[in-house]
Structure formats: C-alpha cells, structure tokens
Design a protein around this motif. Structure first.
Motif, PDB file in Angstrom:
ATOM      1  N   SER A 183       0.813  -1.220   0.000  1.00 10.21           N
ATOM      2  CA  SER A 183       0.000   0.000   0.000  1.00 10.21           C
ATOM      3  C   SER A 183       0.845   1.267   0.000  1.00 10.21           C
ATOM      4  O   SER A 183       0.314   2.364   0.059  1.00 10.21           O
ATOM      5  CB  SER A 183      -0.945   0.002   1.206  1.00 10.21           C
ATOM      6  OG  SER A 183      -0.199   0.093   2.409  1.00 10.21           O
ATOM      7  N   LYS A 243       3.092   2.027   2.375  1.00 14.44           N
ATOM      8  CA  LYS A 243       3.492   2.409   3.723  1.00 14.44           C
ATOM      9  C   LYS A 243       4.991   2.201   3.881  1.00 14.44           C
ATOM     10  O   LYS A 243       5.550   1.198   3.461  1.00 14.44           O
ATOM     11  CB  LYS A 243       2.733   1.579   4.770  1.00 14.44           C
ATOM     12  CG  LYS A 243       3.027   1.999   6.192  1.00 14.44           C
ATOM     13  CD  LYS A 243       2.168   1.253   7.194  1.00 14.44           C
ATOM     14  CE  LYS A 243       2.521   1.672   8.604  1.00 14.44           C
ATOM     15  NZ  LYS A 243       1.740   0.931   9.602  1.00 14.44           N
ATOM     16  N   ARG A 244       5.653   3.166   4.512  1.00 16.21           N
ATOM     17  CA  ARG A 244       7.103   3.182   4.687  1.00 16.21           C
ATOM     18  C   ARG A 244       7.483   2.580   6.041  1.00 16.21           C
ATOM     19  O   ARG A 244       6.870   2.895   7.054  1.00 16.21           O
ATOM     20  CB  ARG A 244       7.580   4.633   4.600  1.00 16.21           C
ATOM     21  CG  ARG A 244       9.043   4.859   4.789  1.00 16.21           C
ATOM     22  CD  ARG A 244       9.314   6.367   4.650  1.00 16.21           C
ATOM     23  NE  ARG A 244      10.713   6.654   4.721  1.00 16.21           N
ATOM     24  CZ  ARG A 244      11.345   7.058   5.828  1.00 16.21           C
ATOM     25  NH1 ARG A 244      10.670   7.233   6.941  1.00 16.21           N
ATOM     26  NH2 ARG A 244      12.638   7.292   5.792  1.00 16.21           N
ATOM     27  N   TYR A 245       8.528   1.743   6.034  1.00 15.27           N
ATOM     28  CA  TYR A 245       9.046   1.139   7.259  1.00 15.27           C
ATOM     29  C   TYR A 245      10.560   1.314   7.305  1.00 15.27           C
ATOM     30  O   TYR A 245      11.215   1.294   6.265  1.00 15.27           O
ATOM     31  CB  TYR A 245       8.781  -0.368   7.297  1.00 15.27           C
ATOM     32  CG  TYR A 245       7.344  -0.782   7.235  1.00 15.27           C
ATOM     33  CD1 TYR A 245       6.638  -1.067   8.391  1.00 15.27           C
ATOM     34  CD2 TYR A 245       6.699  -0.915   6.015  1.00 15.27           C
ATOM     35  CE1 TYR A 245       5.310  -1.468   8.330  1.00 15.27           C
ATOM     36  CE2 TYR A 245       5.375  -1.317   5.945  1.00 15.27           C
ATOM     37  CZ  TYR A 245       4.690  -1.589   7.098  1.00 15.27           C
ATOM     38  OH  TYR A 245       3.382  -1.986   7.047  1.00 15.27           O
TER      39      TYR A 245
END
Length: 92
Positions: free
Chosen positions: A41, A43-45
C-alpha cells in the motif's frame, strides 16, 4: 507486484508453496532503498532486521547493485567442478 484480480496474493502463494519455517510479519514488502522498505500500500518502514540474514548492506545499495550486475553479465553461477576467480578471491 502481483495483480490481485485473478492471481493469488503473495501471502497465498507463500502459504501454499513455501515451508513455514518462520512466522512472517503480516506485511508484503515491494521495494526498498537503504534501510527503508515499502509495503503493497506504499506504507514506509525502517527495517531494523535486515542484517539478520545476509542483507547487511540495506536494500538496493548502489555499489552492491553494480557489482552484482557486472558479475551477472559474465558468470552468474557455475558448478563447483570449475575454478572461477570470484570464488577463489572470496574464499581468500
């Protein structure tokens, strides 16, 4: 990235065909650079565990990427029945 219209998801394929040696986090990673990765999606990690296996340089490290590309253009893999300079140098 897999198209979910008629194709199974990465998680479904994993459950079907890969031995359940590890309990995976409920995240499907799609790309990364350095210590940062992104899921399906976007989303950054920050990946705090990339060095747990062999990925100690982070994701898509430019020097690593150039070295792998250069080697793949000459010999990507050979049988142990032959000598190669990269394997001898690595072993030394």
């Amino acid at each position: 990235m897999l198209d979910n219209t008629n194709n199974p998801s990465a998680k479904e394929l994993d459950h079907e065909y890969i031995a359940g040696t590890y309990n995976r986090f409920p995240v499907v990673l799609t790309k990364g650079k350095g210590s940062v990765v992104f899921d399906e999606s976007g989303k950054r990690y920050i990946d705090m565990g990339s060095g747990i296996g062999v990925n100690a340089f982070g994701y898509c490290d430019d020097v690593w990427q150039q070295a792998v590309s250069a080697q793949a253009a000459s010999l990507q893999h050979t049988s142990n029945l032959y000598y190669t300079s990269p394997s001898a140098v690595l072993a030394s």
